[in-house]
Each structure stands twice: as structure tokens, then as C-alpha cells.
Design a protein around this motif. Structure first.
Motif, PDB file in Angstrom:
ATOM      1  N   ASP A 121    -110.913   9.096  31.067  1.00  0.00           N
ATOM      2  CA  ASP A 121    -112.205   9.290  31.727  1.00  0.00           C
ATOM      3  C   ASP A 121    -112.883   7.942  31.997  1.00  0.00           C
ATOM      4  N   VAL A 122    -112.055   6.977  32.420  1.00  0.00           N
ATOM      5  CA  VAL A 122    -112.553   5.651  32.772  1.00  0.00           C
ATOM      6  C   VAL A 122    -112.116   5.360  34.200  1.00  0.00           C
ATOM      7  N   TYR A 123    -113.075   5.066  35.052  1.00  0.00           N
ATOM      8  CA  TYR A 123    -112.750   4.779  36.454  1.00  0.00           C
ATOM      9  C   TYR A 123    -112.561   3.278  36.648  1.00  0.00           C
ATOM     10  N   LEU A 124    -111.447   2.908  37.283  1.00  0.00           N
ATOM     11  CA  LEU A 124    -111.208   1.513  37.652  1.00  0.00           C
ATOM     12  C   LEU A 124    -111.099   1.406  39.164  1.00  0.00           C
ATOM     13  N   ASP A 125    -111.686   0.390  39.711  1.00  0.00           N
ATOM     14  CA  ASP A 125    -111.629   0.123  41.144  1.00  0.00           C
ATOM     15  C   ASP A 125    -110.385  -0.710  41.437  1.00  0.00           C
ATOM     16  N   GLY A 126    -109.603  -0.289  42.417  1.00  0.00           N
ATOM     17  CA  GLY A 126    -108.389  -1.002  42.785  1.00  0.00           C
ATOM     18  C   GLY A 126    -108.630  -2.389  43.351  1.00  0.00           C
ATOM     19  N   GLU A 127    -109.879  -2.731  43.631  1.00  0.00           N
ATOM     20  CA  GLU A 127    -110.209  -4.057  44.161  1.00  0.00           C
ATOM     21  C   GLU A 127    -110.647  -5.036  43.076  1.00  0.00           C
ATOM     22  N   LEU A 128    -110.528  -4.621  41.820  1.00  0.00           N
ATOM     23  CA  LEU A 128    -110.940  -5.494  40.725  1.00  0.00           C
ATOM     24  C   LEU A 128    -110.043  -6.728  40.620  1.00  0.00           C
ATOM     25  N   SER A 182     -95.556  -1.554  45.042  1.00  0.00           N
ATOM     26  CA  SER A 182     -96.795  -1.084  44.421  1.00  0.00           C
ATOM     27  C   SER A 182     -97.995  -1.923  44.871  1.00  0.00           C
ATOM     28  N   GLU A 183     -99.152  -1.301  44.845  1.00  0.00           N
ATOM     29  CA  GLU A 183    -100.390  -2.011  45.162  1.00  0.00           C
ATOM     30  C   GLU A 183    -100.829  -2.836  43.951  1.00  0.00           C
ATOM     31  N   THR A 184    -101.600  -3.872  44.220  1.00  0.00           N
ATOM     32  CA  THR A 184    -101.972  -4.792  43.144  1.00  0.00           C
ATOM     33  C   THR A 184    -103.485  -5.011  43.077  1.00  0.00           C
ATOM     34  N   PHE A 185    -103.909  -5.459  41.907  1.00  0.00           N
ATOM     35  CA  PHE A 185    -105.268  -5.954  41.748  1.00  0.00           C
ATOM     36  C   PHE A 185    -105.324  -7.399  42.246  1.00  0.00           C
ATOM     37  N   LYS A 186    -106.514  -7.942  42.329  1.00  0.00           N
ATOM     38  CA  LYS A 186    -106.663  -9.335  42.753  1.00  0.00           C
ATOM     39  C   LYS A 186    -106.309 -10.279  41.595  1.00  0.00           C
ATOM     40  N   LEU A 187    -105.556 -11.319  41.933  1.00  0.00           N
ATOM     41  CA  LEU A 187    -105.246 -12.338  40.938  1.00  0.00           C
ATOM     42  C   LEU A 187    -106.338 -13.398  40.883  1.00  0.00           C
ATOM     43  N   ASN A 188    -107.053 -13.509  41.968  1.00  0.00           N
ATOM     44  CA  ASN A 188    -108.247 -14.361  41.970  1.00  0.00           C
ATOM     45  C   ASN A 188    -109.331 -13.595  42.716  1.00  0.00           C
ATOM     46  N   LYS A 189    -110.413 -14.231  43.023  1.00  0.00           N
ATOM     47  CA  LYS A 189    -111.562 -13.503  43.569  1.00  0.00           C
ATOM     48  C   LYS A 189    -111.360 -12.994  44.985  1.00  0.00           C
ATOM     49  N   VAL A 190    -110.389 -13.552  45.713  1.00  0.00           N
ATOM     50  CA  VAL A 190    -110.294 -13.193  47.129  1.00  0.00           C
ATOM     51  C   VAL A 190    -108.965 -12.602  47.562  1.00  0.00           C
ATOM     52  N   SER A 191    -107.890 -12.832  46.822  1.00  0.00           N
ATOM     53  CA  SER A 191    -106.581 -12.425  47.346  1.00  0.00           C
ATOM     54  C   SER A 191    -105.772 -11.606  46.353  1.00  0.00           C
ATOM     55  N   LYS A 192    -104.794 -10.898  46.908  1.00  0.00           N
ATOM     56  CA  LYS A 192    -103.865 -10.109  46.111  1.00  0.00           C
ATOM     57  C   LYS A 192    -102.450 -10.623  46.336  1.00  0.00           C
ATOM     58  N   ARG A 193    -101.597 -10.409  45.341  1.00  0.00           N
ATOM     59  CA  ARG A 193    -100.201 -10.766  45.445  1.00  0.00           C
ATOM     60  C   ARG A 193     -99.406  -9.537  45.907  1.00  0.00           C
ATOM     61  N   VAL A 194     -98.298  -9.766  46.591  1.00  0.00           N
ATOM     62  CA  VAL A 194     -97.433  -8.660  47.002  1.00  0.00           C
ATOM     63  C   VAL A 194     -96.838  -8.020  45.758  1.00  0.00           C
ATOM     64  N   GLY A 195     -96.785  -6.698  45.722  1.00  0.00           N
ATOM     65  CA  GLY A 195     -96.256  -5.978  44.575  1.00  0.00           C
ATOM     66  C   GLY A 195     -94.813  -6.333  44.271  1.00  0.00           C
ATOM     67  N   TYR A 196     -94.420  -6.122  43.034  1.00  0.00           N
ATOM     68  CA  TYR A 196     -93.088  -6.513  42.548  1.00  0.00           C
ATOM     69  C   TYR A 196     -92.023  -5.491  42.923  1.00  0.00           C
ATOM     70  N   GLY A 197     -92.318  -4.208  42.764  1.00  0.00           N
ATOM     71  CA  GLY A 197     -91.332  -3.167  43.021  1.00  0.00           C
ATOM     72  C   GLY A 197     -91.994  -1.863  43.411  1.00  0.00           C
ATOM     73  N   ALA A 198     -91.160  -0.845  43.625  1.00  0.00           N
ATOM     74  CA  ALA A 198     -91.672   0.469  44.022  1.00  0.00           C
ATOM     75  C   ALA A 198     -92.585   1.038  42.935  1.00  0.00           C
ATOM     76  N   ASP A 199     -93.548   1.841  43.348  1.00  0.00           N
ATOM     77  CA  ASP A 199     -94.560   2.385  42.438  1.00  0.00           C
ATOM     78  C   ASP A 199     -94.025   3.650  41.759  1.00  0.00           C
ATOM     79  N   VAL A 200     -93.597   3.539  40.499  1.00  0.00           N
ATOM     80  CA  VAL A 200     -93.004   4.683  39.801  1.00  0.00           C
ATOM     81  C   VAL A 200     -94.035   5.728  39.394  1.00  0.00           C
TER      82      VAL A 200
END
Length: 371
Positions: A202-209, A133-151
Motif C-alpha cells: 500500500d505504498v505508491y511509487l512514481d515511475g519518474e522518481l 524494462s522501464e527505469t527510474f532516473k539515475l540522475n535528476k534529468v535522465s534515465k538509462r535504457v533497461g537491462y532486459g525484458a520486464d519479467v
């Protein structure tokens, strides 16, 4: 006037029917179980002795691992072309060995329930096929590798459901969901997930948050959505095998802090209880909890006492609370100190909860049964 009388009869009939449904009291057997991580080759073609011994010690449920990830030990030490797969027949994955028929046979003979312990998002063959699965940022610059398949991805969910439907064709008594059916705090930034959330609220979230920018509403939503997916699978399985009982692995943090359960794991006992799941298999592993919480033995026992007191008061039946109690270390398989373990047993007996010995390696481990 006649129409009014007919409507009154229909109303009273429905009211009585509803009352009858509400009066049903479900009977939850107290489980005294063992969770079999790996079955030794000495028990191959010798399961009668295995089950007879379990029965003699009071065991009434066996939780047998029916999935194989890369690097896992093989049951019976068998050789297989399957690097990963399952221990039942299916077209969804490589069948390592069809182990369930023999377990069901001896389970019936000795009146021991058979629970298939099954993986989900971390199944190697799913990750190899679909990635993580894709992830949000854990800090301001980087993302962690996803844990498992995206259900929340339709193809992943459909494959997972079909896998479980094949499992339901066996005369098993229940299913234990592996502890990988969770969503870590930074997971679910994919378009599949965010579109569903946007549709519902009806709330939009950016995947780069950054994780810290995500509202609590999203965590509670994905907790509910994750349990909804599992609930759908549960009911489709019960259409095939109505007697199935479902046990969900619960992290100890979920037991002590509802908000952490939702944020860290996308997990809530309240959600699963509301949806009619039978048992909650609570991972109260003493050595892990002591290490992570910096507890000594006395502090762990106090933690266990408080946890059991809380949840036996909240649940309608204490037997639905399964205490997963550790009998060996996970890293080197060394046995837990017996004197300390006896104190754990005393609390389990005090609150009359179900329990499972984890990890159960061989019949010698039956010395840890809480007599």
C-alpha cells in the motif's frame, strides 16, 4: 471422550510426520565442473572422447550453454538460420540445434551430471519481442535504457516459464540460471512492477522518481519478488523432472554486501536458500574482481579466503557453494597465470567447496583442474 482420543491420535501423527520431514538431510554432491561457453567443431560427433577425457580428470558436471543470443558463437561452429534461440526443442524460440540428447547420452555413460546453462531476461528474442524494462532516473534529468525484458509483465513471465518447462522435458540433472536474472538498481519502474508493490505494501511509487528517492523497502521487495518468480518456475519444472537441481549465478558484490546485492541486482542468497535452491554459482572471477576492486594477486587471494570462510560457515553444506574460478581472460581468451591459479585452487581445496572452470574452451583447459 472418544472424539478427544481421535483428535489426540491425529495430532501425534502429524507431529511425527513433521518431525520426519525435518530430519531429512539433503545430499549435495561436490561439483567439479566445467562451464562450456562454446563447443569446438572438433568435438562434433566425437563426444565420447570429450566426455571420457573429462571423466579421466575428475570432472563430474558439465554446464552447457543452451541459449543463443545475437553475436554469440555457435556450438560446433554450425550454420543456422537462428540469429538467436536455444539448443533444445521448443515452440517458444528458434531451435538452433538440439544438443541436449547427445550430452545426456554421454553424461549417463560416464556418470557426469548435465546442467543446462540457460539465459532469462537478456535473451535476444525476448527483447526483440517485448523490449526492455522501464527505469527510474539515475540522475535528476535522465534515465538509462533497461537491462532486459520486464519479467513482472505477465506475457514475458509466461513465455519464460513455458521455455523452461520445455527444457524440463529433457533428462538433464540441473539448470544453471544465467547472470541476467537480476534487476539493476534503476529497473522496474513499469506499471506492472509498481502495481504489485503497491498491492503488497500500500505504498505508491512514481515511475519518474530518482533512484536516490526510492525507499529500501522497494529494493528488498523486488529482491523477494524476483526470487518468487524463479521459485514458481523451479517448482513447475520439478513437477516434470523431480530430480532437477537449480544453481543460481551470484555476483561477488552480493557475497560481500547484502544491501548492495539487493540494490544493485535484486539478489540475495538468503532468499534463494530459503526457497530451497540447491547451489549458488558464485562469480569469483579473479581478473574481473582484481580490476574492479583494484586488487593485486595477494589482495584477491585474501578476499577469496575471507569470502569462502564466511559462506562455508553460513551454509549447511559447503558443497552448495560453487566457486566459479576464471581460467582464461574473457576479452582475449588468454590463460590465467598458472602459479597464481594454483593459489586459488589451494583455497578451494581448503574449504572443500564445489568449483567450476570458467570459461572452458577445450580439453587442454583441464590442466586447471584443482588436483
Amino acid at each position: 471422550m472418544r472424539l478427544l482420543f481421535i483428535l489426540l491420535i491425529i495430532f501425534l501423527y502429524n507431529l511425527c510426520s513433521f518431525a520426519e520431514i525435518k530430519l531429512i538431510k539433503f545430499d549435495y554432491q561436490k561439483i567439479i565442473g566445467v562451464q562450456v561457453f562454446n563447443l569446438s567443431k572438433e568435438y562434433y560427433k566425437n563426444l565420447d572422447y570429450y566426455f571420457k577425457t573429462l571423466k579421466s580428470k575428475g570432472v563430474n558436471a558439465v554446464f552447457i550453454r543452451v541459449f543463443q543470443n545475437k553475436g554469440d558463437r555457435y556450438h560446433y561452429g554450425i550454420k543456422s538460420i537462428c540469429e538467436s534461440g536455444v539448443y533444445f526443442k521448443t515452440d517458444q524460440a528458434c531451435t538452433v540445434y538440439d544438443i541436449l540428447p547427445e550430452f545426456i547420452e554421454y553424461g549417463k555413460k560416464y556418470n557426469i551430471k548435465i546442467f543446462a546453462w540457460m539465459g532469462t531476461r537478456k535473451l535476444t528474442f525476448f527483447i526483440d519481442k517485448y523490449g526492455v524494462s522501464e527505469t527510474f532516473k539515475l540522475n535528476k534529468v535522465s534515465k538509462r535504457v533497461g537491462y532486459g525484458a520486464d519479467v513482472f509483465r505477465k506475457e514475458v513471465y509466461n513465455d519464460l516459464k513455458n521455455l523452461f518447462l520445455d527444457l524440463a522435458k529433457y533428462e538433464i540433472d540441473g539448470v544453471l540460471l544465467q547472470d541476467d536474472f537480476i534487476l539493476r538498481i534503476d529497473e522496474s519502474s513499469s506499471v506492472f512492477t509498481l502495481n504489485n508493490f503497491n498491492t503488497d505494501y500500500d505504498v505508491y511509487l512514481d515511475g519518474e522518481l530518482n533512484v536516490n528517492e526510492i525507499p529500501d523497502l522497494f529494493f528488498s521487495w523486488k529482491t523477494e519478488a524476483l526470487s518468487d518468480l524463479l521459485n514458481d518456475i523451479k517448482w513447475d519444472m520439478k513437477k516434470i523432472n523431480p530430480k532437477l537441481k537449480f544453481a543460481v549465478n551470484i555476483y561477488y558484490e552480493t557475497l560481500i554486501d547484502k544491501k548492495k546485492g539487493e540494490r544493485w541486482y535484486g539478489q540475495s542468497i538468503e532468499n534463494y536458500n530459503k526457497k530451497g535452491f540447491s547451489y549458488f554459482a558464485n562469480m569469483l572471477y579473479s581478473e574481473q574482481v582484481k580490476k574492479e576492486m583494484n586488487f593485486n594477486n595477494k589482495e584477491y587471494l585474501s578476499f577469496l579466503d575471507n569470502t569462502l570462510k564466511k559462506w562455508t560457515n553460513l551454509l549447511d553444506n559447503a558443497h552448495r557453494f560453487i566457486a566459479k574460478i576464471q581460467i582464461r581472460r574473457f576479452d582475449n581468451k588468454q590463460p590465467i597465470d598458472k602459479k597464481f591459479f594454483n593459489n586459488v585452487c589451494n583455497l578451494v581445496k581448503k574449504y572443500d567447496v564445489s568449483y567450476i572452470l570458467v570459461p572452458f574452451e577445450n580439453l587442454d583447459d583441464l590442466e586447471y583442474i584443482c588436483n
